[in-house]
Design a protein around this motif. Structure first.
Motif, PDB file in Angstrom:
ATOM      1  N   ALA A   1      -7.841  56.000  28.875  1.00 19.95           N
ATOM      2  CA  ALA A   1      -6.739  55.212  28.309  1.00 19.95           C
ATOM      3  C   ALA A   1      -7.287  53.972  27.609  1.00 19.95           C
ATOM      4  CB  ALA A   1      -5.767  54.812  29.402  1.00 19.95           C
ATOM      5  N   GLN A   2      -6.570  53.515  26.608  1.00 24.46           N
ATOM      6  CA  GLN A   2      -6.967  52.320  25.870  1.00 24.46           C
ATOM      7  C   GLN A   2      -6.771  51.073  26.740  1.00 24.46           C
ATOM      8  OE1 GLN A   2      -8.357  52.330  22.687  1.00 24.46           O
ATOM      9  NE2 GLN A   2      -8.405  54.520  23.149  1.00 24.46           N
ATOM     10  N   PRO A   3      -7.563  50.010  26.488  1.00 27.58           N
ATOM     11  CA  PRO A   3      -7.430  48.783  27.285  1.00 27.58           C
ATOM     12  C   PRO A   3      -6.008  48.245  27.352  1.00 27.58           C
ATOM     13  CG  PRO A   3      -9.413  48.689  25.971  1.00 27.58           C
ATOM     14  CD  PRO A   3      -8.685  49.926  25.528  1.00 27.58           C
ATOM     15  N   GLU A   4      -5.309  48.269  26.216  1.00 26.78           N
ATOM     16  CA  GLU A   4      -3.938  47.757  26.215  1.00 26.78           C
ATOM     17  C   GLU A   4      -3.007  48.621  27.066  1.00 26.78           C
ATOM     18  OE1 GLU A   4      -4.638  49.924  22.229  1.00 26.78           O
ATOM     19  OE2 GLU A   4      -5.721  48.558  23.568  1.00 26.78           O
ATOM     20  N   GLU A   5      -3.300  49.922  27.148  1.00 27.63           N
ATOM     21  CA  GLU A   5      -2.504  50.807  28.001  1.00 27.63           C
ATOM     22  C   GLU A   5      -2.715  50.467  29.470  1.00 27.63           C
ATOM     23  OE1 GLU A   5      -2.063  55.176  26.547  1.00 27.63           O
ATOM     24  OE2 GLU A   5      -4.073  54.561  25.940  1.00 27.63           O
ATOM     25  N   LEU A   6      -3.969  50.193  29.819  1.00 26.86           N
ATOM     26  CA  LEU A   6      -4.290  49.839  31.205  1.00 26.86           C
ATOM     27  C   LEU A   6      -3.594  48.544  31.607  1.00 26.86           C
ATOM     28  CD1 LEU A   6      -5.840  50.116  33.856  1.00 26.86           C
ATOM     29  CD2 LEU A   6      -7.796  49.020  32.732  1.00 26.86           C
ATOM     30  N   ILE A   7      -3.670  47.541  30.754  1.00 25.58           N
ATOM     31  CA  ILE A   7      -3.048  46.258  31.068  1.00 25.58           C
ATOM     32  C   ILE A   7      -1.533  46.414  31.202  1.00 25.58           C
ATOM     33  CG2 ILE A   7      -2.528  43.972  30.127  1.00 25.58           C
ATOM     34  CD1 ILE A   7      -5.404  43.945  29.018  1.00 25.58           C
ATOM     35  N   ALA A   8      -0.938  47.157  30.283  1.00 23.53           N
ATOM     36  CA  ALA A   8       0.511  47.392  30.358  1.00 23.53           C
ATOM     37  C   ALA A   8       0.869  48.137  31.632  1.00 23.53           C
ATOM     38  CB  ALA A   8       0.974  48.179  29.138  1.00 23.53           C
ATOM     39  N   ALA A   9       0.033  49.096  32.021  1.00 22.44           N
ATOM     40  CA  ALA A   9       0.285  49.879  33.232  1.00 22.44           C
ATOM     41  C   ALA A   9       0.260  48.991  34.473  1.00 22.44           C
ATOM     42  CB  ALA A   9      -0.754  50.994  33.358  1.00 22.44           C
ATOM     43  N   ILE A  10      -0.675  48.060  34.522  1.00 24.17           N
ATOM     44  CA  ILE A  10      -0.768  47.154  35.680  1.00 24.17           C
ATOM     45  C   ILE A  10       0.507  46.330  35.805  1.00 24.17           C
ATOM     46  CG2 ILE A  10      -1.961  45.123  36.592  1.00 24.17           C
ATOM     47  CD1 ILE A  10      -4.542  46.276  35.365  1.00 24.17           C
ATOM     48  N   HIS A  11       0.990  45.807  34.703  1.00 25.39           N
ATOM     49  CA  HIS A  11       2.211  45.002  34.746  1.00 25.39           C
ATOM     50  C   HIS A  11       3.422  45.861  35.125  1.00 25.39           C
ATOM     51  CE1 HIS A  11       0.542  41.205  33.452  1.00 25.39           C
ATOM     52  NE2 HIS A  11      -0.096  41.804  32.461  1.00 25.39           N
ATOM     53  N   THR A  12       3.441  47.091  34.663  1.00 29.51           N
ATOM     54  CA  THR A  12       4.540  47.997  35.009  1.00 29.51           C
ATOM     55  C   THR A  12       4.563  48.262  36.506  1.00 29.51           C
ATOM     56  OG1 THR A  12       4.501  49.095  32.852  1.00 29.51           O
ATOM     57  CG2 THR A  12       5.466  50.326  34.686  1.00 29.51           C
ATOM     58  N   ILE A  13       3.392  48.555  37.059  1.00 29.70           N
ATOM     59  CA  ILE A  13       3.281  48.827  38.491  1.00 29.70           C
ATOM     60  C   ILE A  13       3.655  47.587  39.307  1.00 29.70           C
ATOM     61  CG2 ILE A  13       1.664  49.351  40.359  1.00 29.70           C
ATOM     62  CD1 ILE A  13       2.334  51.755  38.642  1.00 29.70           C
ATOM     63  N   ALA A  14       3.174  46.435  38.878  1.00 33.97           N
ATOM     64  CA  ALA A  14       3.438  45.196  39.614  1.00 33.97           C
ATOM     65  C   ALA A  14       4.922  44.855  39.619  1.00 33.97           C
ATOM     66  CB  ALA A  14       2.639  44.044  39.005  1.00 33.97           C
ATOM     67  N   ALA A  15       5.636  45.270  38.582  1.00 35.51           N
ATOM     68  CA  ALA A  15       7.067  44.989  38.482  1.00 35.51           C
ATOM     69  C   ALA A  15       7.905  45.916  39.346  1.00 35.51           C
ATOM     70  CB  ALA A  15       7.516  45.090  37.031  1.00 35.51           C
ATOM     71  N   GLY A  16       7.237  46.837  40.053  1.00 31.63           N
ATOM     72  CA  GLY A  16       7.956  47.732  40.945  1.00 31.63           C
ATOM     73  C   GLY A  16       8.360  49.045  40.321  1.00 31.63           C
ATOM     74  N   GLU A  17       7.913  49.280  39.085  1.00 27.51           N
ATOM     75  CA  GLU A  17       8.213  50.543  38.429  1.00 27.51           C
ATOM     76  C   GLU A  17       7.100  51.541  38.715  1.00 27.51           C
ATOM     77  OE1 GLU A  17      11.005  51.218  36.804  1.00 27.51           O
ATOM     78  OE2 GLU A  17      11.779  49.200  37.111  1.00 27.51           O
ATOM     79  N   SER A  18       7.379  52.804  38.403  1.00 30.48           N
ATOM     80  CA  SER A  18       6.362  53.843  38.545  1.00 30.48           C
ATOM     81  C   SER A  18       5.812  54.176  37.168  1.00 30.48           C
ATOM     82  CB  SER A  18       6.962  55.091  39.187  1.00 30.48           C
ATOM     83  OG  SER A  18       8.111  55.507  38.484  1.00 30.48           O
ATOM     84  N   LEU A  19       4.649  54.785  37.130  1.00 27.98           N
ATOM     85  CA  LEU A  19       4.013  55.067  35.854  1.00 27.98           C
ATOM     86  C   LEU A  19       3.421  56.467  35.864  1.00 27.98           C
ATOM     87  CD1 LEU A  19       3.059  53.490  33.140  1.00 27.98           C
ATOM     88  CD2 LEU A  19       0.828  53.748  34.214  1.00 27.98           C
ATOM     89  N   LEU A  20       4.108  57.370  35.195  1.00 31.78           N
ATOM     90  CA  LEU A  20       3.589  58.706  34.958  1.00 31.78           C
ATOM     91  C   LEU A  20       3.991  59.100  33.547  1.00 31.78           C
ATOM     92  CD1 LEU A  20       4.468  60.731  38.200  1.00 31.78           C
ATOM     93  CD2 LEU A  20       2.220  59.959  37.483  1.00 31.78           C
ATOM     94  N   SER A  21       3.059  59.655  32.800  1.00 29.95           N
ATOM     95  CA  SER A  21       3.406  60.122  31.470  1.00 29.95           C
ATOM     96  C   SER A  21       4.359  61.300  31.599  1.00 29.95           C
ATOM     97  CB  SER A  21       2.143  60.569  30.724  1.00 29.95           C
ATOM     98  OG  SER A  21       1.619  61.742  31.313  1.00 29.95           O
ATOM     99  N   PRO A  22       5.163  61.599  30.564  1.00 31.88           N
ATOM    100  CA  PRO A  22       6.079  62.745  30.640  1.00 31.88           C
ATOM    101  C   PRO A  22       5.379  64.047  30.999  1.00 31.88           C
ATOM    102  CG  PRO A  22       6.625  61.383  28.760  1.00 31.88           C
ATOM    103  CD  PRO A  22       5.342  60.825  29.324  1.00 31.88           C
TER     104      PRO A  22
END
Length: 226
Positions: A108-129
């Motif tokens: 994954a691209q660096p910006e994807e990783l950073i966005a994923a961390i914030h998504t997870i920290a906000a209490g959301e889940s992260l799985l691609s379709p």
């Protein structure tokens, strides 16, 4: 704003260094520690209480899936984002069942990783379709029956059941709101209550619960509207 504390877990020294460098580009994140295997990750998470754990899957002694399962007990506020070079559904489903809140390939691209961390920290889940579809099909074929499901489901109102089924279809809060013709804020309230009543960490675990409770099978998610 206080930076989010992040723990990096990977047996590859260069990978840990690379991840630390990527995260250093975002002043909203702070790497509080590193670990080279699962056992060290558990001890470090207990000591440092990170908000997000970046967890490698394959490691010596104790792998990331086993470590994730233990971290849920010693650092319940931590959210685990699995990082791997493998997209095999055995790893995905094992990680999610262990309590991971997301799954990201190391390419994954660096910006994807950073966005994923914030998504997870906000209490959301992260799985691609594509990963979500893989997990759902696997769950439909090989569910692990939950003997507590009936008792837990009886705590939900009819509308909460509707919302739960729509979550299982992979719909976002805004899509659920449109489907049920209610405000998105109402859906957010329903989701929060569902997770609390069923003692689930996030939406990914809610998807697993729907299939392993026997509520539906593949192709049978047809919520009623009221």
């Amino acid at each position: 704003m206080t930076p989010l504390p992040v723990l990096i877990v990977d047996d590859d020294d260069l990978m840990r260094a690379g991840l630390r460098a990527v995260l250093s580009s975002d002043d909203r994140l702070r790497v509080v520690g590193e670990a080279a295997d699962g056992r060290e990750a558990i001890a470090t998470a207990r000591r440092l209480a990170p908000r997000v754990v970046l967890m490698d899957v394959r490691m010596p002694d104790m792998d990331g899936i086993a470590a994730t399962r233990e971290i849920a007990g010693v650092a319940p506020e931590a959210r685990v984002l699995m990082l791997t070079t493998f997209s095999d559904d055995d790893y995905v489903l094992g990680a999610i069942r262990a309590g991971a809140s997301g799954f990201l390939l190391k390419r994954a691209q660096p910006e994807e990783l950073i966005a994923a961390i914030h998504t997870i920290a906000a209490g959301e889940s992260l799985l691609s379709p594509s990963v979500t579809n893989t997990v759902i099909h696997r769950l439909a074929r090989e569910p692990e029956p939950d003997p507590t499901a009936g008792r837990r489901l009886r705590q939900l109102t009819p509308r909460e059941r509707d919302v739960l089924l729509l979550i299982a279809r992979g719909l976002t809060n805004s899509e659920i709101a449109a489907s049920l013709q209610v405000e998105e804020s109402t859906v957010k309230t329903h989701v929060k209550r569902i997770l609390s009543k069923l003692n689930l960490r996030d939406r990914v675990q809610a998807v697993i619960f729907v299939y392993e409770s026997g509520m539906v099978r593949a192709g049978e998610v047809k919520p009623q509207t009221r």
